[in-house]
Scaffold this motif. Sequence first.
Motif, mmCIF file in Angstrom:
data_model
loop_
_atom_site.group_PDB
_atom_site.id
_atom_site.type_symbol
_atom_site.label_atom_id
_atom_site.label_comp_id
_atom_site.label_asym_id
_atom_site.label_seq_id
_atom_site.Cartn_x
_atom_site.Cartn_y
_atom_site.Cartn_z
ATOM 1 N N HIS A 164 5.219 2.239 5.751
ATOM 2 C CA HIS A 164 6.372 3.093 5.496
ATOM 3 C C HIS A 164 6.211 3.959 4.260
ATOM 4 O O HIS A 164 6.883 4.964 4.119
ATOM 5 N N ASP A 165 5.336 3.579 3.346
ATOM 6 C CA ASP A 165 5.186 4.293 2.083
ATOM 7 C C ASP A 165 4.063 5.318 2.214
ATOM 8 O O ASP A 165 2.954 5.133 1.705
ATOM 9 N N VAL A 166 4.343 6.407 2.923
ATOM 10 C CA VAL A 166 3.352 7.442 3.207
ATOM 11 C C VAL A 166 3.890 8.782 2.709
ATOM 12 O O VAL A 166 5.021 9.149 2.996
ATOM 13 N N LEU A 167 3.068 9.481 1.953
ATOM 14 C CA LEU A 167 3.416 10.813 1.464
ATOM 15 C C LEU A 167 2.393 11.805 2.014
ATOM 16 O O LEU A 167 1.184 11.610 1.849
ATOM 17 N N ASP A 168 2.857 12.847 2.663
ATOM 18 C CA ASP A 168 1.978 13.863 3.223
ATOM 19 C C ASP A 168 2.022 15.118 2.370
ATOM 20 O O ASP A 168 3.096 15.656 2.099
ATOM 21 N N VAL A 169 0.843 15.588 1.951
ATOM 22 C CA VAL A 169 0.704 16.769 1.100
ATOM 23 C C VAL A 169 -0.033 17.846 1.885
ATOM 24 O O VAL A 169 -1.082 17.581 2.476
ATOM 25 N N GLY A 200 5.117 9.886 -8.119
ATOM 26 C CA GLY A 200 6.417 9.549 -8.672
ATOM 27 C C GLY A 200 7.553 9.739 -7.687
ATOM 28 O O GLY A 200 8.702 9.437 -7.979
ATOM 29 N N ARG A 201 7.232 10.204 -6.498
ATOM 30 C CA ARG A 201 8.261 10.466 -5.483
ATOM 31 C C ARG A 201 8.432 9.276 -4.549
ATOM 32 O O ARG A 201 7.569 8.425 -4.431
ATOM 33 N N THR A 202 9.534 9.290 -3.852
ATOM 34 C CA THR A 202 9.812 8.280 -2.838
ATOM 35 C C THR A 202 9.461 8.880 -1.479
ATOM 36 O O THR A 202 9.756 10.039 -1.236
ATOM 37 N N PRO A 203 8.838 8.106 -0.595
ATOM 38 C CA PRO A 203 8.514 8.654 0.714
ATOM 39 C C PRO A 203 9.769 8.968 1.522
ATOM 40 O O PRO A 203 10.821 8.379 1.300
ATOM 41 N N SER A 204 9.646 9.910 2.420
ATOM 42 C CA SER A 204 10.764 10.260 3.284
ATOM 43 C C SER A 204 10.967 9.163 4.315
ATOM 44 O O SER A 204 10.022 8.771 4.985
ATOM 45 N N PRO A 205 12.178 8.658 4.458
ATOM 46 C CA PRO A 205 12.415 7.602 5.454
ATOM 47 C C PRO A 205 12.369 8.167 6.872
ATOM 48 O O PRO A 205 12.869 9.253 7.121
ATOM 49 N N LEU A 263 0.809 -1.214 0.000
ATOM 50 C CA LEU A 263 0.000 0.000 0.000
ATOM 51 C C LEU A 263 0.841 1.264 0.000
ATOM 52 O O LEU A 263 1.883 1.333 0.652
ATOM 53 N N ARG A 264 0.413 2.255 -0.741
ATOM 54 C CA ARG A 264 0.992 3.603 -0.682
ATOM 55 C C ARG A 264 -0.118 4.520 -0.192
ATOM 56 O O ARG A 264 -1.216 4.526 -0.720
#
Length: 115
Positions: free
Chosen positions: A26-31, A81-86, A10-11
């Motif tokens: 771990h694959d979370v992007l916050d906008v 298209g971005r990688t999540p921040s570790p 899941l992303r």
Amino acid sequence: MSEKRLAEQLRIVTISAKIGMPHAFHDVLDVMGEWDWFGALNSRPDLRADYTVPHAWHSTNPEFPFGMGIRVPTVLREVLGRTPSPSKAAPLPFITDLPQKLTASLLAGTTLRLA
């Protein structure tokens, strides 16, 4: 499906609120919008946004006055298209995520674990 297996596939993209996710995800992007003070009030202060929408407020209505709405399809094309921040956030005390944990336990019909 187990939480671990789901987390591997899941992303998650949050828009206008940076919330804590279970550590398995771990694959979370916050906008966040550049001027989204309302969203900031509903966000964990220790999480930083992965993507800030320039000149945007809290609304996802693209017709919001002065062009301040977040255009979700455009933003998703950009961020997916971005990688999540570790390791974006250090775990906070239990109380920080209490509203989310309480809501999740009520929806699942389970007892809330305090640790």
